[in-house]
Design a protein around this motif. Structure first.
Motif, PDB file in Angstrom:
ATOM      1  N   UNK A   1       0.852  -1.194   0.000  1.00 35.07           N
ATOM      2  CA  UNK A   1       0.000   0.000   0.000  1.00 35.07           C
ATOM      3  C   UNK A   1       0.881   1.235   0.000  1.00 35.07           C
ATOM      4  N   UNK A   2       0.499   2.229  -0.817  1.00 36.64           N
ATOM      5  CA  UNK A   2       1.274   3.473  -0.850  1.00 36.64           C
ATOM      6  C   UNK A   2       0.382   4.643  -1.248  1.00 36.64           C
ATOM      7  N   UNK A   3       0.932   5.844  -1.056  1.00 35.42           N
ATOM      8  CA  UNK A   3       0.202   7.047  -1.427  1.00 35.42           C
ATOM      9  C   UNK A   3       0.666   8.239  -0.625  1.00 35.42           C
ATOM     10  N   UNK A   4      -0.246   9.208  -0.459  1.00 34.84           N
ATOM     11  CA  UNK A   4       0.067  10.432   0.265  1.00 34.84           C
ATOM     12  C   UNK A   4      -0.927  11.522  -0.093  1.00 34.84           C
ATOM     13  N   UNK A   5      -0.480  12.763  -0.009  1.00 34.10           N
ATOM     14  CA  UNK A   5      -1.315  13.920  -0.323  1.00 34.10           C
ATOM     15  C   UNK A   5      -0.430  15.152  -0.394  1.00 34.10           C
ATOM     16  N   UNK A   6      -0.996  16.279  -0.859  1.00 30.53           N
ATOM     17  CA  UNK A   6      -0.205  17.513  -0.835  1.00 30.53           C
ATOM     18  C   UNK A   6      -0.308  18.141   0.556  1.00 30.53           C
ATOM     19  N   UNK A   7       0.601  19.049   0.847  1.00 30.44           N
ATOM     20  CA  UNK A   7       0.634  19.662   2.187  1.00 30.44           C
ATOM     21  C   UNK A   7       0.033  21.067   2.208  1.00 30.44           C
ATOM     22  N   UNK A   8      -0.423  21.576   1.057  1.00 24.03           N
ATOM     23  CA  UNK A   8      -1.017  22.911   0.995  1.00 24.03           C
ATOM     24  C   UNK A   8      -2.532  22.866   0.858  1.00 24.03           C
ATOM     25  N   UNK A   9      -3.080  21.673   0.688  1.00 21.20           N
ATOM     26  CA  UNK A   9      -4.527  21.464   0.530  1.00 21.20           C
ATOM     27  C   UNK A   9      -5.077  22.244  -0.657  1.00 21.20           C
ATOM     28  N   UNK A  10      -4.306  22.222  -1.768  1.00 19.16           N
ATOM     29  CA  UNK A  10      -4.729  22.884  -2.994  1.00 19.16           C
ATOM     30  C   UNK A  10      -5.669  21.985  -3.779  1.00 19.16           C
ATOM     31  N   UNK A  11      -6.710  22.576  -4.333  1.00 16.04           N
ATOM     32  CA  UNK A  11      -7.636  21.848  -5.182  1.00 16.04           C
ATOM     33  C   UNK A  11      -6.886  21.339  -6.414  1.00 16.04           C
ATOM     34  N   UNK A  12      -7.042  20.058  -6.723  1.00 16.40           N
ATOM     35  CA  UNK A  12      -6.355  19.479  -7.880  1.00 16.40           C
ATOM     36  C   UNK A  12      -5.449  18.336  -7.462  1.00 16.40           C
ATOM     37  N   UNK A  13      -4.373  18.141  -8.244  1.00 16.52           N
ATOM     38  CA  UNK A  13      -3.474  16.999  -8.059  1.00 16.52           C
ATOM     39  C   UNK A  13      -2.060  17.492  -7.841  1.00 16.52           C
ATOM     40  N   UNK A  14      -1.810  17.998  -6.624  1.00 16.15           N
ATOM     41  CA  UNK A  14      -0.507  18.541  -6.261  1.00 16.15           C
ATOM     42  C   UNK A  14       0.241  17.631  -5.286  1.00 16.15           C
ATOM     43  N   UNK A  15      -0.314  16.468  -5.006  1.00 21.25           N
ATOM     44  CA  UNK A  15       0.297  15.545  -4.057  1.00 21.25           C
ATOM     45  C   UNK A  15       1.408  14.722  -4.672  1.00 21.25           C
ATOM     46  N   UNK A  16       1.858  13.747  -3.911  1.00 22.09           N
ATOM     47  CA  UNK A  16       2.980  12.903  -4.326  1.00 22.09           C
ATOM     48  C   UNK A  16       2.634  12.108  -5.585  1.00 22.09           C
TER      49      UNK A  16
END
Length: 175
Positions: free
Chosen positions: A149-164
């Motif tokens: 299992x893997x993944x994550x998220x962005x740290x600025x909570x910007x709408x869109x796909x700014x995560x890992x």
């Protein structure tokens, strides 16, 4: 060379074969390389990657080793199991990355577990592709499944796909 037991490790088939255990924000997405990450991958055969959003996105595969053709005797001999993953961030937004791999018995109880992260990626630092790798050994008899299992998220909570971004994932068994 051992074969990769993960199906669709690079997003060539969109999200097929993956269980989306967390699908937050604008959900998981597949993009073409180099896309918004702006960095080429070391392997030119890899042309896509998965990207996370502003809330946690995790995806998982559970590999049935008996279905993959391994015998109980082969598995009880405790062959080395190697898990690898590649991840990167963007230069305009920070993100987090995490990966968990588990060796499981016939009841899918954990025999041994490896966790990487959560690791925070700074957009001001090197945002090129990074590899994480771990080899399991001496885990005792009884392994019948492997969970990745893997993944994550962005740290600025910007709408869109700014995560890992993740791609090139693999699970191999040296039987």
């Amino acid at each position: 060379m051992a074969r990769n037991l993960l199906k669709n490790p690079n997003g060539d088939e969109q999200l097929d074969s993956w269980e989306l255990t967390e699908n937050g924000g604008n959900l998981w997405k597949v993009e073409d390389m180099p896309g918004d990450c702006g960095h080429d991958f070391y392997n030119e055969e890899v042309t896509k990657y998965f990207v996370t959003s502003f809330e946690l996105c995790l995806k998982r595969q559970v590999i049935d080793l008996l279905e993959e053709g391994y015998s109980p005797d082969q598995l009880d001999a405790q062959p080395p199991v190697t898990v690898e993953d590649w991840f990167c961030g963007r230069t305009d937004c920070g993100c987090t990355y995490q990966m968990t791999a588990c060796l499981l018995d016939e009841n899918q109880e954990v025999l041994q577990e490896y966790n990487h992260g959560p690791e925070t990626l700074d957009p001001e630092a090197d945002c090129s592709w990074k590899q994480v790798s771990h080899t399991f050994s001496d885990y005792g008899p009884g392994m019948r499944f492997i969970s990745f299992e893997h993944g994550g998220n962005d740290t600025s909570f910007w709408n869109g796909w700014y995560g890992v971004r993740v791609t090139g994932s693999s699970v191999t068994l040296q039987a």
